[in-house]
Write an enzyme that holds these catalytic residues in place. Sequence first.
Site, mmCIF file in Angstrom:
data_model
loop_
_atom_site.group_PDB
_atom_site.id
_atom_site.type_symbol
_atom_site.label_atom_id
_atom_site.label_comp_id
_atom_site.label_asym_id
_atom_site.label_seq_id
_atom_site.Cartn_x
_atom_site.Cartn_y
_atom_site.Cartn_z
ATOM 1 N N ASP A 116 0.867 -1.169 0.000
ATOM 2 C CA ASP A 116 0.000 0.000 0.000
ATOM 3 C C ASP A 116 0.918 1.237 0.000
ATOM 4 O O ASP A 116 2.104 1.113 0.339
ATOM 5 C CB ASP A 116 -0.855 -0.091 1.275
ATOM 6 C CG ASP A 116 -1.568 1.182 1.602
ATOM 7 O OD1 ASP A 116 -2.325 1.658 0.745
ATOM 8 O OD2 ASP A 116 -1.379 1.698 2.728
ATOM 9 N N ASP A 118 0.072 5.180 1.027
ATOM 10 C CA ASP A 118 -0.027 6.147 2.140
ATOM 11 C C ASP A 118 -0.061 5.447 3.493
ATOM 12 O O ASP A 118 -0.872 4.544 3.715
ATOM 13 C CB ASP A 118 -1.287 7.005 1.978
ATOM 14 C CG ASP A 118 -1.162 7.964 0.813
ATOM 15 O OD1 ASP A 118 -0.540 9.017 0.983
ATOM 16 O OD2 ASP A 118 -1.666 7.631 -0.279
ATOM 17 N N ASP A 308 -1.908 -0.286 5.742
ATOM 18 C CA ASP A 308 -2.296 0.312 7.029
ATOM 19 C C ASP A 308 -3.773 0.654 7.123
ATOM 20 O O ASP A 308 -4.233 1.096 8.166
ATOM 21 C CB ASP A 308 -1.511 1.617 7.241
ATOM 22 C CG ASP A 308 -2.014 2.718 6.326
ATOM 23 O OD1 ASP A 308 -2.231 2.435 5.130
ATOM 24 O OD2 ASP A 308 -2.233 3.847 6.806
HETATM 25 O O1 LIG Z 1 -4.437 3.061 -0.382
HETATM 26 P P1 LIG Z 1 -3.528 4.168 0.044
HETATM 27 O O2 LIG Z 1 -2.319 4.300 -0.799
HETATM 28 O O3 LIG Z 1 -3.196 4.089 1.512
HETATM 29 O O4 LIG Z 1 -4.409 5.492 -0.166
HETATM 30 C C1 LIG Z 1 -5.481 5.782 0.717
HETATM 31 C C2 LIG Z 1 -5.710 7.278 0.736
HETATM 32 O O5 LIG Z 1 -4.425 7.845 1.015
HETATM 33 C C3 LIG Z 1 -4.296 9.270 0.960
HETATM 34 O O6 LIG Z 1 -4.900 9.817 2.103
HETATM 35 C C4 LIG Z 1 -4.249 9.486 3.310
HETATM 36 O O7 LIG Z 1 -2.910 10.006 3.286
HETATM 37 C C5 LIG Z 1 -2.810 11.451 3.199
HETATM 38 C C6 LIG Z 1 -1.351 11.837 3.086
HETATM 39 O O8 LIG Z 1 -0.595 11.310 4.110
HETATM 40 C C7 LIG Z 1 -3.484 12.066 4.441
HETATM 41 O O9 LIG Z 1 -3.457 13.482 4.371
HETATM 42 C C8 LIG Z 1 -4.944 11.580 4.508
HETATM 43 O O10 LIG Z 1 -5.547 12.041 5.708
HETATM 44 C C9 LIG Z 1 -5.003 10.044 4.484
HETATM 45 O O11 LIG Z 1 -6.358 9.584 4.438
HETATM 46 C C10 LIG Z 1 -4.870 9.800 -0.329
HETATM 47 O O12 LIG Z 1 -4.793 11.210 -0.318
HETATM 48 C C11 LIG Z 1 -6.282 9.294 -0.578
HETATM 49 O O13 LIG Z 1 -6.746 9.755 -1.817
HETATM 50 C C12 LIG Z 1 -6.214 7.777 -0.600
HETATM 51 O O14 LIG Z 1 -7.516 7.261 -0.845
#
Ligand SMILES: O=P(O)(O)OC[C@H]1O[C@H](O[C@H]2O[C@H](CO)[C@@H](O)[C@H](O)[C@H]2O)[C@H](O)[C@@H](O)[C@@H]1O
Length: 369
Positions: A116, A118, A308
């Site tokens: 994954d 983020d 995560d």
């Molecule tokens: O599947 P992932 O790669 O984990 O993506 C899931 C979402 O991740 C991002 O949002 C998350 O991370 C951001 C940066 O650290 C943070 O600001 C936010 O609060 C988190 O939810 C991304 O911006 C989303 O579009 C994804 O869906």
Amino acid sequence: MTNRNVNKTIVELAMSISNSGALPRAAVPGIMALLCGVLGLPQEKLFLKSLEDGSGKGGTKVNTWIDSMRASSPTRVKSTQNQDPSPWTLYHPSALNLFDQIVCESKGKQIVTFLDYDGTLSPIVADPDKAYMSQKMRATLKDIARHFPTAIVSGRCIDKVYSFVRLGELYYAGSHGMDIKGPTNRRSTKKGNEAVLFQPASEFLPMINEVYNILVDKTKSVPGAKVENNKFCLSVHFRCVDEKSWAPLAEQVSLVLDRYPKLKLTQGRKVLEIRPTIKWDKGKALEFLLESLGYGNSDNVFPIYIGDDRTDEDAFKVLRKRGQGIGILVSKIPKETDASYTLQDPTEVGQFLRHLVEWKRTSTQYHKL
Ligand SMILES: O=P(O)(O)OC[C@H]1O[C@H](O[C@H]2O[C@H](CO)[C@@H](O)[C@H](O)[C@H]2O)[C@H](O)[C@@H](O)[C@@H]1O
């Protein structure tokens, strides 16, 4: 008394110990795990979930989202860090501590890594456009991809996640697996669309763009709110919104979605995600990629999935069901999960991946002797 009823009693008992002030609320999952362990019972996920996201309290859908977002707020994470490790870690031990056991399990099989983005490869930050990965992590991924087929599985659109990772040798499953591409630097693959492997939600593109425009308009008066277009899905970010405005913002999103029955809402880390109702998720993407790599029906594969987020649970479930490989949850706090192991944060993810590279190098050299 059924296991379920005993489990319910355990939850109530754990809650009353916590409510008495003898132990903090964060210790409740630990007490439950301990009681289940003593009685030799499986931990009932439903109740762990109800404690974690408030869904057991009969609140509305919006309240449930809000409670859940609060539960994963950084301040709560910090407050549990200095406490004794809970028995939760007994059920979901550190993948670093049990590294030898993991590689032993994989013996003779092809490891395939699924990562994954983020919160796994990059730390969570306030601005989603600045979720950069470190140079060290990029070098680690390069090494990992040299030894094992590797895929990035993200809720982001592929272009965005690629702009962070910038490695052409990897597979990418963006938009929660609804946009899958193979490596772009193979000699046989020309630049561009040739590498597209699968896009099961392409018919939803116009609808997603329409809802994106509506949501941008409806949320523009909420300070800190941000709508991110992830191509086949959307994210509405709450992280920089004052907590007092979370409920009205969630209500607004819910109202818009009421007009689009072909779209559904799921929840991530301080984010609401809008996506097509099709039966496709990160778990399906994992299966699709294993199939594409020729391991669809093979017993000789050992997938390692690290993530995560709640959306990563679909992939953990698939691995459990297949009885293959392992799921690793990245979390500092106890969470309901189908993953077998845990790592605390992206730093530990990097360490684990470097151990894998080192182990592979050493075992290859040994076999050459
Ligand atoms: O599947 P992932 O790669 O984990 O993506 C899931 C979402 O991740 C991002 O949002 C998350 O991370 C951001 C940066 O650290 C943070 O600001 C936010 O609060 C988190 O939810 C991304 O911006 C989303 O579009 C994804 O869906």
